[in-house]
Write an enzyme that holds these catalytic residues in place. Structure first.
Site, PDB file in Angstrom:
ATOM      1  NE  ARG A  93      12.364  55.026   5.115  1.00 13.75           N
ATOM      2  CZ  ARG A  93      11.931  56.207   4.664  1.00 13.75           C
ATOM      3  NH1 ARG A  93      12.621  57.053   4.304  1.00 13.75           N
ATOM      4  NH2 ARG A  93      10.664  56.363   5.286  1.00 13.75           N
ATOM      5  CG  PHE A 149      11.854  38.962   7.626  1.00 11.82           C
ATOM      6  CD1 PHE A 149      12.172  37.999   6.757  1.00 11.82           C
ATOM      7  CD2 PHE A 149      11.944  40.361   7.567  1.00 11.82           C
ATOM      8  CE1 PHE A 149      12.544  38.661   5.679  1.00 11.82           C
ATOM      9  CE2 PHE A 149      12.722  40.761   6.419  1.00 11.82           C
ATOM     10  CZ  PHE A 149      12.843  39.877   5.313  1.00 11.82           C
ATOM     11  CB  SER A 156      10.023  44.835  15.287  1.00 11.08           C
ATOM     12  OG  SER A 156       9.033  43.828  14.646  1.00 11.08           O
ATOM     13  CE  LYS A 206       8.451  42.583   9.792  1.00 12.66           C
ATOM     14  NZ  LYS A 206       9.826  43.498   9.320  1.00 12.66           N
ATOM     15  CE1 TYR A 229      12.044  47.614  17.437  1.00 14.46           C
ATOM     16  CE2 TYR A 229      12.586  48.944  15.546  1.00 14.46           C
ATOM     17  CZ  TYR A 229      12.875  47.964  16.138  1.00 14.46           C
ATOM     18  OH  TYR A 229      13.565  46.976  15.571  1.00 14.46           O
ATOM     19  CB  VAL A 256      15.289  43.740   6.247  1.00 21.35           C
ATOM     20  CG1 VAL A 256      15.880  42.337   5.818  1.00 21.35           C
ATOM     21  CG2 VAL A 256      16.445  44.248   7.128  1.00 21.35           C
TER      22      VAL A 256
END
Length: 335
Positions: free
Chosen positions: A230, A21, A102, A199, A160, A191
């Site tokens: 968020r 990405f 991720s 993804k 993570y 993002v």
């Protein structure tokens, strides 16, 4: 748009995770603004391999690089022979390290640490040898259960997030040395934007809700979604932060968000307005209570001071800019 005064033409730039990405957006930023730069994309690209949770081991996709004119290398950042060849065959001026595992639900802690922490140190050693400025992806996942979104208040609640804290700790150790390079870690918040589609389930809820709406479905929100907030940041602002991190006033680790917390309810409202489709909303119980962040909001004071970072896109602006790509994806990839 150019985000600082550095002339990247005739510079050699390595982007790890460059078919993903953020990495692919960086690759095209240099191609479009600095056509005489030499850009090397390193990515392990996707295969059929999955983690024990059933998700793909790599989200890198060739379609994110369609039209890219630089050098593409398929390889794993854990491969020391590959890194040795990179070190020997190129002389990098900048390294943008975006490659990582991720997926926050991955259970293979050993591979998570090996990939996210140990491989980062190996790349950092190349950066130091080449005198290449290092810009790497940290994450807001480092904050986890913290209620204070400032550097030093990290409280990760998954492997993570922990791995990214360890990357940041490693950076701080190296910054104690007298280095000829800058090292900047960027803690990305939520993002969204172009080139995230591949993804899959880990793509933002912006694109997922949008495609539900375009399918004629009623978007499903958790009960109390208007209170689940968020910090959503548009990809263009993330690219801005990366480019400004090439010439920081001070090396270090910085939050990359808008400093404005918005709800998932806001996302659906904006999408239905921009798409001119009102499918209503359906509210369902939240099965993740107890392991779910109800609030994130970046403190970006230090990023403003030391990177001269200033987010340009509100949630409304970002979604509006994203709509043409959302529609294209729906037509070509979804329908």
């Amino acid at each position: 748009m150019k985000y600082n005064d550095i002339n990247f033409n005739k510079k050699t730039i390595l982007i790890t995770g460059g078919a993903g990405f953020i990495g692919s957006n960086l690759a095209f930023y240099f191609q479009e603004n600095y056509p005489n730069s030499k850009v090397i994309v390193l990515d392990c690209f996707r295969s059929g391999e999955t983690f024990s949770n059933g998700n793909l081991k790599s989200f890198g996709h060739f379609k994110n690089l369609l039209g890219f004119n630089g050098i593409v290398i398929s390889g794993d950042i854990n491969d020391k022979k590959l890194l040795k060849n990179l070190e020997k065959n190129y002389k990098f001026d900048y390294i943008f390290h975006q490659a990582a595992i991720s997926d926050t639900t991955v259970r293979e802690q050993d591979l998570m640490i090996k990939t996210n922490v140990n491989a980062y140190e190996n790349l950092l050693k190349i950066a130091i040898k080449h005198k290449a400025n290092m810009i790497y992806a940290s994450s807001a996942a480092t904050y986890g259960d913290s209620d204070r979104f400032e550097i030093g208040y990290e409280l990760p609640n998954n492997a993570y997030g922990f791995s990214k804290v360890m990357m940041d700790n490693l950076t701080n150790e190296y910054l104690k040395k007298d280095l000829d390079i800058s090292i900047v870690g960027l803690k990305y918040f939520n993002v969204y934007g172009e080139k995230e589609f591949f993804k899959n389930k880990t793509a933002s809820m912006v694109v997922q809700f949008a495609h539900q709406i375009l399918k004629g479905l009623t978007p499903k929100l958790f009960i109390g979604s208007d209170k689940i907030l968020r910090d959503f940041i548009y990809i263009e602002d993330v690219i801005q932060a990366n480019i400004k991190a090439c010439n920081p006033k001070k090396s270090g680790i910085y939050n990359v968000g808008t400093s404005k917390a918005r709800s998932f309810e806001d996302i659906v409202n904006i999408l239905q307005k921009e798409l001119e489709i009102d499918n209503g909303k359906e509210y369902i119980p939240n099965p993740f209570i107890g392991q779910y962040q109800f609030f994130t909001q970046a403190n970006i004071d230090s990023a403003k001071e030391y990177l001269f970072f200033e987010p340009k896109f509100s949630l409304e602006d970002g979604i509006k800019a994203y709509i043409p790509e959302i529609k294209r994806l729906f037509k070509e990839e979804v329908r």
